[in-house]
Design a protein around this motif. Structure first.
Motif, PDB file in Angstrom:
ATOM      1  N   UNK A 270      -7.276  -3.514  -8.441  1.00  0.00           N
ATOM      2  CA  UNK A 270      -6.469  -2.651  -7.586  1.00  0.00           C
ATOM      3  C   UNK A 270      -5.741  -3.479  -6.530  1.00  0.00           C
ATOM      4  N   UNK A 271      -4.683  -2.867  -5.999  1.00  0.00           N
ATOM      5  CA  UNK A 271      -3.963  -3.534  -4.907  1.00  0.00           C
ATOM      6  C   UNK A 271      -3.830  -2.630  -3.685  1.00  0.00           C
ATOM      7  N   UNK A 272      -3.817  -1.308  -3.901  1.00  0.00           N
ATOM      8  CA  UNK A 272      -3.683  -0.370  -2.780  1.00  0.00           C
ATOM      9  C   UNK A 272      -2.580  -0.834  -1.842  1.00  0.00           C
ATOM     10  N   UNK A 273      -1.377  -0.961  -2.401  1.00  0.00           N
ATOM     11  CA  UNK A 273      -0.300  -1.655  -1.701  1.00  0.00           C
ATOM     12  C   UNK A 273       0.930  -0.766  -1.489  1.00  0.00           C
ATOM     13  N   UNK A 274       0.846   0.271  -0.599  1.00  0.00           N
ATOM     14  CA  UNK A 274      -0.325   0.669   0.200  1.00  0.00           C
ATOM     15  C   UNK A 274      -1.128   1.749  -0.519  1.00  0.00           C
ATOM     16  N   UNK A 275      -2.221   2.173   0.101  1.00  0.00           N
ATOM     17  CA  UNK A 275      -3.045   3.241  -0.470  1.00  0.00           C
ATOM     18  C   UNK A 275      -2.263   4.554  -0.384  1.00  0.00           C
ATOM     19  N   UNK A 276      -2.094   5.237  -1.538  1.00  0.00           N
ATOM     20  CA  UNK A 276      -1.275   6.454  -1.571  1.00  0.00           C
ATOM     21  C   UNK A 276      -1.995   7.581  -2.307  1.00  0.00           C
ATOM     22  N   UNK A 277      -1.312   8.710  -2.451  1.00  0.00           N
ATOM     23  CA  UNK A 277      -1.937   9.902  -3.034  1.00  0.00           C
ATOM     24  C   UNK A 277      -2.351   9.696  -4.493  1.00  0.00           C
ATOM     25  N   UNK A 278      -1.633   8.844  -5.220  1.00  0.00           N
ATOM     26  CA  UNK A 278      -2.028   8.542  -6.597  1.00  0.00           C
ATOM     27  C   UNK A 278      -3.369   7.824  -6.650  1.00  0.00           C
ATOM     28  N   UNK A 279      -3.597   6.900  -5.716  1.00  0.00           N
ATOM     29  CA  UNK A 279      -4.896   6.225  -5.626  1.00  0.00           C
ATOM     30  C   UNK A 279      -5.995   7.219  -5.270  1.00  0.00           C
TER      31      UNK A 279
ATOM     32  N   UNK B 147     -10.034  -5.908  -5.315  1.00  0.00           N
ATOM     33  CA  UNK B 147      -8.689  -5.756  -4.752  1.00  0.00           C
ATOM     34  C   UNK B 147      -8.028  -7.105  -4.487  1.00  0.00           C
ATOM     35  N   UNK B 148      -6.745  -7.191  -4.808  1.00  0.00           N
ATOM     36  CA  UNK B 148      -5.981  -8.397  -4.489  1.00  0.00           C
ATOM     37  C   UNK B 148      -5.969  -8.626  -2.988  1.00  0.00           C
ATOM     38  N   UNK B 149      -5.827  -9.910  -2.608  1.00  0.00           N
ATOM     39  CA  UNK B 149      -5.787 -10.253  -1.191  1.00  0.00           C
ATOM     40  C   UNK B 149      -4.421  -9.986  -0.590  1.00  0.00           C
ATOM     41  N   UNK B 150      -3.829 -10.988   0.057  1.00  0.00           N
ATOM     42  CA  UNK B 150      -2.587 -10.779   0.792  1.00  0.00           C
ATOM     43  C   UNK B 150      -1.319 -11.003  -0.025  1.00  0.00           C
ATOM     44  N   UNK B 151      -1.472 -11.377  -1.297  1.00  0.00           N
ATOM     45  CA  UNK B 151      -0.328 -11.480  -2.210  1.00  0.00           C
ATOM     46  C   UNK B 151      -0.692 -10.761  -3.505  1.00  0.00           C
ATOM     47  N   UNK B 152       0.280 -10.093  -4.087  1.00  0.00           N
ATOM     48  CA  UNK B 152       0.012  -9.202  -5.215  1.00  0.00           C
ATOM     49  C   UNK B 152       0.313  -9.854  -6.556  1.00  0.00           C
ATOM     50  N   UNK B 153      -0.079  -9.160  -7.628  1.00  0.00           N
ATOM     51  CA  UNK B 153       0.123  -9.653  -8.984  1.00  0.00           C
ATOM     52  C   UNK B 153       1.608  -9.768  -9.332  1.00  0.00           C
TER      53      UNK B 153
END
Length: 373
Positions: free
Chosen positions: A1-10, A29-35
């Protein structure tokens, strides 16, 4: 997961997962950089707090080199961590929600006939994603449309099969949007991509995210690639002939980097100039992230990534599940880290380095111990 940002789908995903009060939900969860090769909109500690507020019990960090990587290494890192945690089932979102199809594809993608078909299509000038899609359709003998979460789901299942793990897997259908959607509709669920785009353009998103996400986003600096573009430009120009030593800089693309960096006024135009059949946007952005963070091929080679993560770092947990942390320490074959000031692992050192670069735009610092709520 990335929760980038956390939204209603999550939030919908979490509610579908939780079947009884005894369930313990662990998110890697990924850290400060995403996939996708982007700085996350807010830092990992803030996103951890949002995930815990929403109902996740334990948040574990996926180390940088797994998080900012192609889907098979990304999934390998996540599944390896979850296996060490003794997780009995993983639950992912997918567009098709056809678990039998996803499992069947996962079973064939390492077979020679599939790899040969992919290689043939790449020789014909197709991109890697296109070549995979064509190979799947040919082998299954009918049209199959796979989107981003389907592809990642296949990789999760593939890793479980390759590692021969006693781990179940379950799919929850992604609803109302697709991963790459850039526009927000009136319905209450939107893609993280469209939400980030709306935040960048200061558009309305309140109907797509929980109140606690709204509050967090309003109180903290947001992070976009354009804010890092001057740092990236400096790295490319200063590295010059050394660019080929950076992780994922291959096949002479360093010459294009040097050519287009002088012609580009912003990050978006720079990336657009580099996209080709061979280099997708995601691949380019991951490469640029490694350049920004000065991650070298030699450094990565020494880390032996396909041996799996060296440790499990807890970013946060629900205090009612604190007893589970003790259980994890007893189960895991690799160390459980709850205080990084006492630990010395190369992957941790790299994570700390890239986090310090991430925080150049907000002057914040890495949190050393887990968030507990």
């Amino acid at each position: 997961m990335e929760y980038n940002p956390f939204h209603n789908g999550h939030l919908y995903h979490l509610k579908q997962i939780k079947q009884n009060e005894d369930d313990c939900i662990i998110a890697v969860m990924s850290g400060n950089f995403s996939q996708r090769g982007e700085p996350t909109i807010i830092d990992k500690h803030l996103r951890t707090k949002l995930a815990l507020t929403a109902g996740v019990d334990i948040v574990i960090e996926l180390p940088y080199l797994y998080a900012v990587s192609h889907a098979d290494l990304f999934s390998f890192g996540a599944i390896s961590i979850l296996n060490n945690c003794g997780v009995s089932e993983i639950v992912f979102g997918s567009e098709t929600n056809d678990i039998n199809l996803l499992s069947a594809i996962a079973s064939i993608i390492d077979k020679p006939e599939f790899q040969e078909e992919v290689a043939l299509n790449m020789q014909l000038g197709k991109s890697f994603p296109e070549s995979n899609s064509i190979a799947i359709q040919k082998i299954f003998n009918h049209d199959i449309t796979l989107d981003a979460n389907d592809i990642l789901a296949i990789q999760y299942i593939r890793q479980i099969k390759k590692l021969d793990l006693a781990m179940n897997y379950r799919s929850i259908k992604r609803i109302h949007n697709k991963y790459h959607d850039k526009e927000i509709r009136e319905i209450g669920i939107a893609s993280a991509t469209s939400i980030r785009e709306a935040l960048k353009n200061k558009h309305q998103i309140s109907h797509t995210i929980p109140n606690y996400t709204i509050e967090t986003l309003s109180k903290h600096p947001l992070h976009f690639w354009d804010y890092y573009f001057p740092f990236l430009k400096y790295q490319i120009v200063s590295q010059n002939k050394k660019l080929s030593s950076i992780h994922d800089v291959n096949e002479g693309i360093e010459y294009a980097l040097l050519e287009y960096i002088k012609k580009s006024d912003n990050f978006s135009s720079f990336v657009s100039n580099l996209i080709s059949k061979r280099y997708t946007r995601g691949r380019i952005q991951r490469m640029l992230t490694h350049i920004l963070n000065n991650v070298t091929k030699m450094e990565v080679e020494k880390l032996s990534l396909f041996s799996g993560p060296q440790y499990i770092r807890i970013l946060g947990f629900n205090k009612e599940k604190s007893n589970v942390i003790k259980d994890l320490k007893a189960i895991s074959k690799i160390p459980i880290i709850t205080n990084i000031t006492k630990i010395n692992y190369p992957l941790v050192e790299l994570d700390l380095r890239v986090s310090s670069i991430y925080h150049l735009t907000d002057n914040l610092q890495e949190q050393k111990i887990p968030i507990i709520i």
